[in-house]
Design an enzyme around this catalytic site. Structure first.
Site, PDB file in Angstrom:
ATOM      1  N   ARG A  85      11.352  -1.669  11.111  1.00  0.00           N
ATOM      2  CA  ARG A  85      10.215  -1.163  11.874  1.00  0.00           C
ATOM      3  C   ARG A  85       9.968  -2.045  13.085  1.00  0.00           C
ATOM      4  O   ARG A  85      10.038  -3.260  12.983  1.00  0.00           O
ATOM      5  CB  ARG A  85       8.976  -1.154  10.971  1.00  0.00           C
ATOM      6  CG  ARG A  85       8.386   0.218  10.787  1.00  0.00           C
ATOM      7  CD  ARG A  85       7.340   0.200   9.738  1.00  0.00           C
ATOM      8  NE  ARG A  85       6.127  -0.475  10.184  1.00  0.00           N
ATOM      9  CZ  ARG A  85       5.031  -0.568   9.448  1.00  0.00           C
ATOM     10  NH1 ARG A  85       5.018  -0.031   8.245  1.00  0.00           N
ATOM     11  NH2 ARG A  85       3.968  -1.188   9.901  1.00  0.00           N
ATOM     12  N   ARG A 135      -0.777  -8.634  13.290  1.00  0.00           N
ATOM     13  CA  ARG A 135      -1.267  -7.674  12.293  1.00  0.00           C
ATOM     14  C   ARG A 135      -2.082  -8.374  11.210  1.00  0.00           C
ATOM     15  O   ARG A 135      -3.112  -7.857  10.765  1.00  0.00           O
ATOM     16  CB  ARG A 135      -0.096  -6.904  11.683  1.00  0.00           C
ATOM     17  CG  ARG A 135       0.460  -5.832  12.622  1.00  0.00           C
ATOM     18  CD  ARG A 135       1.892  -5.476  12.303  1.00  0.00           C
ATOM     19  NE  ARG A 135       2.052  -4.895  10.992  1.00  0.00           N
ATOM     20  CZ  ARG A 135       3.197  -4.901  10.302  1.00  0.00           C
ATOM     21  NH1 ARG A 135       4.269  -5.476  10.805  1.00  0.00           N
ATOM     22  NH2 ARG A 135       3.257  -4.349   9.128  1.00  0.00           N
ATOM     23  N   ARG A 191      11.675  -6.292   5.220  1.00  0.00           N
ATOM     24  CA  ARG A 191      11.551  -4.851   4.983  1.00  0.00           C
ATOM     25  C   ARG A 191      12.561  -4.030   5.790  1.00  0.00           C
ATOM     26  O   ARG A 191      12.775  -4.261   6.971  1.00  0.00           O
ATOM     27  CB  ARG A 191      10.130  -4.408   5.351  1.00  0.00           C
ATOM     28  CG  ARG A 191       9.906  -2.918   5.238  1.00  0.00           C
ATOM     29  CD  ARG A 191       8.477  -2.580   5.021  1.00  0.00           C
ATOM     30  NE  ARG A 191       7.636  -2.842   6.184  1.00  0.00           N
ATOM     31  CZ  ARG A 191       6.325  -2.623   6.185  1.00  0.00           C
ATOM     32  NH1 ARG A 191       5.727  -2.189   5.098  1.00  0.00           N
ATOM     33  NH2 ARG A 191       5.612  -2.873   7.256  1.00  0.00           N
ATOM     34  N   LYS A 224       0.827  -1.212   0.000  1.00  0.00           N
ATOM     35  CA  LYS A 224       0.000   0.000   0.000  1.00  0.00           C
ATOM     36  C   LYS A 224       0.861   1.263   0.000  1.00  0.00           C
ATOM     37  O   LYS A 224       0.586   2.200  -0.741  1.00  0.00           O
ATOM     38  CB  LYS A 224      -0.935   0.016   1.213  1.00  0.00           C
ATOM     39  CG  LYS A 224      -1.926  -1.150   1.248  1.00  0.00           C
ATOM     40  CD  LYS A 224      -2.901  -1.030   2.419  1.00  0.00           C
ATOM     41  CE  LYS A 224      -2.265  -1.119   3.787  1.00  0.00           C
ATOM     42  NZ  LYS A 224      -1.743  -2.445   4.145  1.00  0.00           N
ATOM     43  N   ARG A 253      -9.796   0.798   8.330  1.00  0.00           N
ATOM     44  CA  ARG A 253      -9.349  -0.541   8.689  1.00  0.00           C
ATOM     45  C   ARG A 253     -10.428  -1.323   9.433  1.00  0.00           C
ATOM     46  O   ARG A 253     -10.221  -2.484   9.767  1.00  0.00           O
ATOM     47  CB  ARG A 253      -8.151  -0.403   9.607  1.00  0.00           C
ATOM     48  CG  ARG A 253      -6.876  -1.058   9.129  1.00  0.00           C
ATOM     49  CD  ARG A 253      -5.843  -0.804  10.208  1.00  0.00           C
ATOM     50  NE  ARG A 253      -4.604  -1.471  10.021  1.00  0.00           N
ATOM     51  CZ  ARG A 253      -3.576  -0.972   9.341  1.00  0.00           C
ATOM     52  NH1 ARG A 253      -3.699   0.161   8.706  1.00  0.00           N
ATOM     53  NH2 ARG A 253      -2.454  -1.647   9.286  1.00  0.00           N
TER      54      ARG A 253
HETATM   55  P1  ADP Z   1       0.742  -2.348   8.002  1.00  0.00           P
HETATM   56  O1  ADP Z   1      -0.398  -2.111   7.058  1.00  0.00           O
HETATM   57  O2  ADP Z   1       1.999  -2.732   7.305  1.00  0.00           O
HETATM   58  O3  ADP Z   1       0.424  -3.280   9.135  1.00  0.00           O
HETATM   59  P2  ADP Z   1       0.587   0.441   8.981  1.00  0.00           P
HETATM   60  O4  ADP Z   1       1.791   1.308   8.928  1.00  0.00           O
HETATM   61  O5  ADP Z   1      -0.536   0.761   8.072  1.00  0.00           O
HETATM   62  O6  ADP Z   1       1.140  -1.023   8.751  1.00  0.00           O
HETATM   63  O7  ADP Z   1       0.008   0.398  10.470  1.00  0.00           O
HETATM   64  C1  ADP Z   1       0.821   0.128  11.576  1.00  0.00           C
HETATM   65  C2  ADP Z   1      -0.025   0.037  12.852  1.00  0.00           C
HETATM   66  O8  ADP Z   1      -0.672   1.304  13.105  1.00  0.00           O
HETATM   67  C3  ADP Z   1      -1.158  -0.969  12.832  1.00  0.00           C
HETATM   68  O9  ADP Z   1      -0.712  -2.273  13.167  1.00  0.00           O
HETATM   69  C4  ADP Z   1      -2.125  -0.378  13.872  1.00  0.00           C
HETATM   70  O10 ADP Z   1      -1.673  -0.640  15.182  1.00  0.00           O
HETATM   71  C5  ADP Z   1      -1.988   1.104  13.645  1.00  0.00           C
HETATM   72  N1  ADP Z   1      -2.982   1.627  12.663  1.00  0.00           N
HETATM   73  C6  ADP Z   1      -2.694   2.159  11.443  1.00  0.00           C
HETATM   74  N2  ADP Z   1      -3.813   2.553  10.818  1.00  0.00           N
HETATM   75  C7  ADP Z   1      -4.854   2.254  11.644  1.00  0.00           C
HETATM   76  C8  ADP Z   1      -6.258   2.402  11.562  1.00  0.00           C
HETATM   77  N3  ADP Z   1      -6.860   2.913  10.470  1.00  0.00           N
HETATM   78  N4  ADP Z   1      -7.019   1.973  12.616  1.00  0.00           N
HETATM   79  C9  ADP Z   1      -6.449   1.445  13.698  1.00  0.00           C
HETATM   80  N5  ADP Z   1      -5.125   1.266  13.842  1.00  0.00           N
HETATM   81  C10 ADP Z   1      -4.313   1.668  12.831  1.00  0.00           C
END
Ligand code: ADP
Length: 214
Positions: free
Chosen positions: A159, A170, A126, A14, A88
């Protein structure tokens, strides 16, 4: 106002597609994960938020919805934006729907489809430059010199949530809470563009997305 919503499991790509879309469309890239990590770095997030991100659980809808609304209300987002990592949950998707409806906006959903085993390799391999943000992968896209950014020579970072236990959490959160968002959009009659994001290069995937969005 066009809202491009990128949906897909962690590691689907993404962030990379959002960057390519931003460059081609000239609209901002809004990544809730990046925004949350930035706030945590600055010590501006409550303990519970940092804890959720570190363990791979979702932050509450209330916190994320408020953060996103603030960001989308800025003038640079007036004509559209790319959402990466949001919505999400179905509750977040409903919130966005309301917000857009009040402004005459509409979502275009791009679903990046990718195999579970590829996702694991992408996430465990990554690496990111903490200075310029460039992404690498030790398996698929290694830097010229191991552990060092090609562009600015900075030492690459892993990360905090890219370790196997947290990755599993996740992916689990994705299956339980985010997959239903796809059904939400489909039953609301909003177009979902499914793109195979597993095999092709990032540029190949981007080509498919651009073609489908025409
Ligand atoms: P990835 O999609 O690779 O897991 P992101 O960088 O999008 O990583 O998100 C990292 C973390 O941030 C998630 O595991 C969650 O804890 C939090 N997070 C990100 N976006 C949201 C969201 N829209 N709602 C709730 N938690 C979120």
């Amino acid at each position: 106002m066009k809202a491009i919503v990128l949906l897909g499991a962690p590691g689907a790509g993404k962030g990379v597609q959002a960057a390519l879309l931003k460059a081609s469309l000239g609209v901002p890239h809004v990544s809730t994960g990046e925004m949350l990590r930035e706030r945590i770095r600055q010590g501006a997030s409550p303990e519970a938020v940092a804890g959720a991100v570190q363990s791979g659980e979702l932050v509450t809808d209330e916190v994320v919805n408020r953060m996103v609304e603030e960001r989308l209300s800025r003038s640079d987002a007036a004509n559209g934006f790319i959402l990466d990592g949001y919505p999400r949950t179905v509750a977040q998707a409903e919130h966005l729907r309301d917000w857009l409806e009040r402004r005459g906006g509409r979502e275009v959903v791009v679903h990046l489809v990718v195999d579970y085993n590829i996702v694991i390799k992408r996430l465990t391999g990554r690496r990111q430059c903490p200075r310029c943000g460039t992404l690498y992968n030790v398996f698929f896209r290694p830097p010229l010199v191991e552990g060092v950014c090609d562009l600015d020579g900075e030492k690459l970072a892993i990360r905090g949530d890219d370790n196997e236990l947290v990755i599993r959490e996740r992916l689990d959160a994705y299956d339980r809470q985010t997959r239903p968002v796809l059904d939400y959009y489909r039953s609301a009659g909003i177009r979902v563009i499914d793109v195979d994001a597993g095999a092709a290069s990032p540029e190949g995937v981007f080509g498919e997305i651009s073609q489908a969005m025409k």
